[in-house]
Design an enzyme around this catalytic site. Structure first.
Site, PDB file in Angstrom:
ATOM      1  N   GLY A 313       0.838  -1.142   0.071  1.00 14.08           N
ATOM      2  CA  GLY A 313       0.117  -0.145  -0.085  1.00 14.08           C
ATOM      3  C   GLY A 313       0.931   1.151   0.062  1.00 14.08           C
ATOM      4  O   GLY A 313       2.138   1.029  -0.103  1.00 14.08           O
ATOM      5  N   ASP A 314       0.173   2.485   0.022  1.00 15.72           N
ATOM      6  CA  ASP A 314       0.988   3.487   0.196  1.00 15.72           C
ATOM      7  C   ASP A 314       1.941   3.714  -1.112  1.00 15.72           C
ATOM      8  O   ASP A 314       1.412   3.946  -2.108  1.00 15.72           O
ATOM      9  CB  ASP A 314       1.638   3.707   1.300  1.00 15.72           C
ATOM     10  CG  ASP A 314       0.843   3.898   2.606  1.00 15.72           C
ATOM     11  OD1 ASP A 314      -0.300   3.825   2.371  1.00 15.72           O
ATOM     12  OD2 ASP A 314       1.252   4.420   3.794  1.00 15.72           O
TER      13      ASP A 314
END
Length: 721
Positions: A313-314
């Protein structure tokens, strides 16, 4: 007395919370501690008998460096609002609608070289001598054609990391500095990233696991001028763009990318778009770069005697975990957020790592943990939904994130998670490395194929858009179903044919999306190959607008296989006599509630009398089966996730595969309960997937056994003799 199982659980904590952390570690059997975005572990916590994870940001959180090298900030291509000229001149304020604390225009690189003004009425590029730029007012003036529509595609610098911005807003971080993302493709930034990590490893000797969150480029997340999300694509490569990247791409590939290759008419190459060759080339270009640079950082971690973990993620763009280059990075582990069975399987099946970890919901943030709210129902729903998938392929660890001090205020939540962690360890001990029983092999066919295994229709952590939940249910059902699942692209079939062990192909999605396929279906080799495969005994399931692309008098290009097509208005003058619904059919035989096709699909009709109409209402077909040679085509108008629809899909797959009699192998009479069998160990488990007691009968293929299960219970048993 049986000793309490411990381990395989990661606990978030924070400074000055030692006694409570020790208590929760004991309750949950946690053997690892982690910080979160906005928290730190103090020395007392790090001294506990636990593995220490430390969140590490490669390309954000270093403002002293970033402010000295603002020319190396990360960049994006953005598109202005569409504006219509009402005279010969048009002025466009291209920053209108964007949040100028997040992005600012790039005036360092010649706009006439790197920007593009588009006539959206004709699709033509406006010559550079026909527009002028006012940098002070962020204004472009265009010599226009009256009543044509225009846009400006322009480069910006990103001056605030969007995840930190989201957390800043959610948690009211006030005057905390805005973290500036920098681009490791630039020389100073890459040198800083390596040197800082080397020193950081020396300064943090208590860190056992460096939790990269993630590496370099954030998924595309742009905010509007109201601090609300304007455009979000968890798979988007928009933040990987830079002038240097564009120059290096042209040098390597022999052609230049245009701004339009990135902004894509304002669609920004969303994962729902059928990808262009240029975009696929660019993705490959970025993935190779990210893998090469990430490998160097991971090597530094290993040289320091630590483990390297990546958060899914991110800043994960370029690290596609099912891509060609992921294995070159050399990671020890991947951790990702679990929103249900699909995201669980996405994480648990990632190759080339020693272990996987699922971060379960809810996140310990004040948007959930506030006075008057009960976080237990969300936690229970998340766990029970993901547990189905764990029974098929478990992650190696589970954990949570956020502020433990918030969760600690909710004793019922603490009690429930203690049960979850114990149950996870029991499941893991029983099935780790054991192949579960599978009755069929199913292939999900779309534009992305294996590259995005378990990721079709998905937003981050299984959030959903309005027009994809009717398809997401297919994957959620499959994630815990006793079938093997693979993911194929159209290119796979063109180049290699259909794998010999596949029983059923699923093509599901709205027309012209990457998931249905759009113009891919105009390839005669593709449609002929699938027709032949079905004719010889394969099964083809279409959901929504499968194989849809209007051409040659058809909308569904495999209408002959499916037995249905969609009325576009062109054949309203042609009578459609085939409307009789079968009162009994294998696919619907044990359904006790009304059909739910989600948003469904309008104006589907049967082609002839050979079509087995399973559900017909409002003068349209919503479910049908059609014999095609020795195989079957089956059509469903949609399939949101539910127990009843999971059963509907299971019956559909067995019927399409021409093996309806085999469905009784490890079968539960109650759709709210499921059976997972492990022939190599002689064990099977009966699951109650609800928070209410359930009764069911289980068949091993021959004999039936009755079970009564408490709320959410699992009963482990040995095979029926």
């Amino acid at each position: 007395m049986i000793a309490k199982r411990t381990g395989r659980v990661t606990l978030p904590s924070e400074a000055h919370f030692l006694a409570e952390t020790k208590e929760i570690m004991e309750r949950w059997g946690a053997d690892a501690l982690r910080d979160s975005d906005g928290t730190k572990l103090d020395d007392e916590l790090k001294a506990l008998d636990a593995k220490i994870y430390t969140t590490y940001f490669v390309a954000r959180g270093h403002n002293a460096f970033a402010k000295e090298h603002m020319e190396e900030c990360q960049q994006l291509y953005l598109m202005s609002k569409r504006c219509t000229a009402v005279g010969e001149w048009l002025k466009i304020c291209f920053m209108d609608g964007y949040f100028q604390e997040q992005v600012i225009p790039d005036y360092l690189h010649a706009p006439k070289r790197w920007w593009e003004v588009m006539d959206r009425t004709t699709g033509d590029v406006v010559p550079t001598d026909a527009w002028a730029l006012d940098m002070r007012r962020h204004l472009v003036t265009i010599k226009a054609e009256p009543f044509h529509e225009y846009t400006v595609s322009f480069l910006v610098y990103a001056i605030w990391d969007p995840t930190q911005m989201y957390n800043h807003i959610t948690n009211d971080w006030g005057d905390r500095p805005h973290e500036i993302p920098f681009d490791v493709r630039q020389d100073c930034s890459w040198r800083f990233a390596k040197e800082y990590l080397v020193q950081w490893l020396k300064d943090n000797p208590s860190t056992d696991v460096v939790r990269f969150t993630t590496f370099f480029y954030h998924f595309t997340l742009v905010f509007n001028d109201r601090k609300k999300e304007k455009f979000v694509d968890w798979f988007g490569y928009g933040a990987t763009v830079s002038v240097r990247a564009l120059e290096e791409f042209e040098q390597e590939y022999g052609y230049a990318l245009r701004p339009e290759d990135i902004v894509d008419n304002g669609y920004y190459n969303s994962t729902f778009r059928v990808p262009s060759k240029h975009y696929l080339d660019y993705m490959d270009f970025v993935q190779r770069f990210v893998a090469k640079k990430a490998k160097e950082l991971v090597a530094l971690v290993h040289e320091a005697g630590r483990e390297a973990m990546m958060f899914l993620g991110d800043n994960w763009i370029g690290t596609e975990p099912y891509g060609k280059y992921f294995g070159e990075i050399g990671l020890d582990a991947v951790v990702g957020s679990v929103g249900g069975g699909v995201s669980l399987r996405l994480i648990s099946e990632i190759p080339h790592v020693k272990y996987t970890e699922g971060r379960f919901l809810p996140y310990f943030f004040p948007d959930t943990f506030y006075e008057g709210n009960d976080p237990v129902p969300e936690a229970m729903k998340d766990w029970i939904t993901a547990r189905r998938a764990i029974m098929r392929k478990p992650v190696d660890r589970i954990g949570y994130g956020g502020y433990l001090s918030l969760a600690y205020k909710f004793p019922a939540f603490v009690d429930y998670i203690a049960k979850v962690t114990d149950e996870f360890r029991l499941i893991y001990e029983n099935i780790r490395g054991i192949r579960p029983y599978s009755g069929l092999k199913v292939a999900v066919l779309n534009s992305w194929g294996a590259l995005r295994s378990w990721q079709p229709y998905m937003v981050a952590h299984e959030l959903r858009y309005k027009q994809c939940y009717s398809y997401m249910g297919i994957l959620e059902s499959l994630s815990g179903m006793a079938v093997d699942v693979t993911f194929l692209s159209f290119r796979d079939i063109r180049e290699n044919g259909i794998p010999g062990d596949v029983d059923v192909i699923i093509n599901a999605g709205d027309a012209m999306t990457a998931f249905s396929g759009g113009e891919e279906w105009l390839d005669e080799k593709l449609v002929s190959a699938i027709r032949e495969w079905v004719y010889q005994g394969g099964g083809f399931l279409g959901v929504g607008e499968p194989t849809a692309c209007h051409a040659n008098g058809r909308f569904f290009q495999l209408a002959d296989v499916l037995g249905v097509d969609k009325e576009l208005g062109f054949t309203l003058s042609t009578d459609k006599y085939f409307t009789e619904m079968q009162t009994s059919h294998f696919i619907r035989s044990d359904r006790t509630e009304p059909f739910d096709f989600g948003e469904s699909m309008r104006n589907i009709y049967a082609l002839d009398e050979t079509v087995e109409i399973i559900e017909y209402s409002n003068d349209e077909v919503h479910a049908a089966a059609h014999p095609y040679g020795n195989g079957y085509g089956v059509y469903l108008a949609g399939l949101p996730y539910s127990f009843a629809n999971t059963r509907l899909l299971l019956r559909t797959l067995y019927y399409a595969a021409h093996r309806p009699e085999n469905i009784r192998q490890w079968f539960s009479s109650n759709p709210a309960c499921e059976v997972h069998a492990y022939p190599d160990t002689g064990k099977y488990a009966v699951l109650n997937n609800t928070p209410q007691p359930q009764d069911t009968r289980v068949c091993d293929g021959e004999k039936w056994v009755e079970y009564h299960l408490r709320e959410g219970e699992i009963i482990w048993d040995i095979p029926v003799a």
